[in-house]
Design an enzyme around this catalytic site. Sequence first.
Site, PDB file in Angstrom:
ATOM      1  N   ASP A  95     -15.233   4.709   0.136  1.00 44.34           N
ATOM      2  CA  ASP A  95     -15.479   4.117   1.163  1.00 44.34           C
ATOM      3  C   ASP A  95     -16.545   4.877   2.011  1.00 44.34           C
ATOM      4  O   ASP A  95     -17.270   4.855   2.399  1.00 44.34           O
ATOM      5  CB  ASP A  95     -14.519   3.332   1.764  1.00 44.34           C
ATOM      6  CG  ASP A  95     -14.081   2.730   2.150  1.00 44.34           C
ATOM      7  OD1 ASP A  95     -14.104   2.122   0.940  1.00 44.34           O
ATOM      8  OD2 ASP A  95     -12.169   2.500   2.649  1.00 44.34           O
ATOM      9  N   ARG A 106      -3.890  -9.121  10.692  1.00 40.85           N
ATOM     10  CA  ARG A 106      -2.871  -8.707   8.702  1.00 40.85           C
ATOM     11  C   ARG A 106      -1.957  -8.446   9.375  1.00 40.85           C
ATOM     12  O   ARG A 106      -1.175  -7.930  10.848  1.00 40.85           O
ATOM     13  CB  ARG A 106      -3.627  -7.370   8.257  1.00 40.85           C
ATOM     14  CG  ARG A 106      -5.115  -6.995   7.892  1.00 40.85           C
ATOM     15  CD  ARG A 106      -5.453  -5.265   7.438  1.00 40.85           C
ATOM     16  NE  ARG A 106      -7.042  -5.437   7.035  1.00 40.85           N
ATOM     17  CZ  ARG A 106      -7.310  -5.549   5.987  1.00 40.85           C
ATOM     18  NH1 ARG A 106      -6.449  -5.392   4.626  1.00 40.85           N
ATOM     19  NH2 ARG A 106      -8.451  -5.336   5.954  1.00 40.85           N
ATOM     20  N   TYR A 159      -0.865 -13.766  -0.115  1.00 44.18           N
ATOM     21  CA  TYR A 159       0.013 -13.321  -1.591  1.00 44.18           C
ATOM     22  C   TYR A 159       1.475 -12.497  -1.949  1.00 44.18           C
ATOM     23  O   TYR A 159       1.575 -12.005  -0.612  1.00 44.18           O
ATOM     24  CB  TYR A 159      -0.515 -12.265  -2.776  1.00 44.18           C
ATOM     25  CG  TYR A 159      -1.800 -11.206  -2.278  1.00 44.18           C
ATOM     26  CD1 TYR A 159      -0.785  -9.933  -2.226  1.00 44.18           C
ATOM     27  CD2 TYR A 159      -3.135 -10.924  -1.637  1.00 44.18           C
ATOM     28  CE1 TYR A 159      -1.598  -8.719  -1.718  1.00 44.18           C
ATOM     29  CE2 TYR A 159      -3.188 -10.000  -1.163  1.00 44.18           C
ATOM     30  CZ  TYR A 159      -3.025  -8.667  -1.152  1.00 44.18           C
ATOM     31  OH  TYR A 159      -3.520  -7.901  -0.803  1.00 44.18           O
ATOM     32  N   ARG A 211       0.804  -0.713  -0.275  1.00 42.38           N
ATOM     33  CA  ARG A 211      -0.152  -0.010   0.220  1.00 42.38           C
ATOM     34  C   ARG A 211       0.886   1.347  -0.276  1.00 42.38           C
ATOM     35  O   ARG A 211       0.568   2.138  -1.088  1.00 42.38           O
ATOM     36  CB  ARG A 211      -0.852   0.413   1.518  1.00 42.38           C
ATOM     37  CG  ARG A 211      -2.087  -0.635   1.097  1.00 42.38           C
ATOM     38  CD  ARG A 211      -3.007  -0.826   2.292  1.00 42.38           C
ATOM     39  NE  ARG A 211      -4.151  -1.603   2.358  1.00 42.38           N
ATOM     40  CZ  ARG A 211      -5.312  -0.920   1.683  1.00 42.38           C
ATOM     41  NH1 ARG A 211      -5.651  -0.169   1.719  1.00 42.38           N
ATOM     42  NH2 ARG A 211      -6.285  -2.600   1.537  1.00 42.38           N
TER      43      ARG A 211
END
Length: 401
Positions: free
Chosen positions: A283, A165, A201, A78
Amino acid sequence: MYTKAAKEFGEIGAGIMMWERTWRILQTLGMAEDLSKAANSPPNGLPGIGFDFRRSDRGVGSQFHLYAPPYGCIRFHRAHFLDVFVKHLPSGVAHFGKRLTSYEDTPDKVILNFADGSQNTCDLLVACDGLKSVIRMQMYKDAQFKEPQLKDIAEPVWSGWVTYRALIPADRVREANGGKDTRTTTTPMMYCGKNKHIVSYPICQGRIVNTVGLVFYPEGEGKTYDAPWVIECDGSEVAKHYVGWEPEVVDLVQHIDKAMLWSVHHLKPLPMYVSGRVALLGDAAHAMTPHQGAGAGQAIEDAFVLAALLGHSTTSAQNIPRALAAYESVRLPFANKTLRASALQGKMYEFNSVHGDNYASLGPALDENWEWLWEETPEEEVERAMKRMQSLGPRIPRSRL
């Protein structure tokens, strides 16, 4: 002008993924070259692995489906993804340390009220302030005076899922495997079990394995989540949920030292994204569960369509509401459909849909639930929005909004 409450651009260090339709927009914006350098397995236009699905909660794992769309699953860290966006942002448009507390929408401008007591004005207010959007809450609170049924619909609701996470150094995984790659260091994986699944991933050119463990509490769906929404926890907290799973899952979670526990909240499908000179985006409009890797892409699509409408030669400060009405007519039904599809996808991963664990029907159903990726290109969305805007005439009265 872009205002942000934080002191600088920043992003929580975790993975982000997107699909071919979003990549098309980034190519149009001239970001593809820089993003390719940041991407794991940069897209080359060929089919790639979206996700390799395995049934993993019975000790011995087995593949039950492979999703392999064009471009596959495009993955980034990110922070690296954000760095490219910031690099391409025009200078002087971002202002930090400004937290919006309320706004006043007038016929010809929007008055902005900030937490530091200052005010400013703008022709258009676009709410990119996320799941807990202050702007969305005011928009719907104001609308309740005319439409009482809108009460509480703007509030986020708990999906029933929590996520763990974590970022795992890929070399640690390889070392434990005799120096060899594993599926988790090379391939987007979806390890599935009843009421739980794990997504993993590689990102950062294979140096990091982005790992997200998800646990579903059916009794909590749609209820209030009473604990903190985000907290740090030890890797042992993650590992306890996957005891007895296939060895590669058990081995993977053993490499987690620390994780961030998130409660997964989302929005109900909203009936409006626009009021007067105010529009919801990303969002703030359609926060969704992460199960289709669609949230960031849908925000980018919103911005792509809205920017095209605002930049059209017939759009002026006086007829901005016309452009917003066209934006809403295209983006609201599409993003709401994606929001619903994402929640359903998570239930399919955990064998809680009508398909249960009937793999013969579940695999095709997973693909079909992703069909929105191919129904219409972003360029076609823009074309449809343009036609809608032109059909509204030179100016749309505020009374129609």
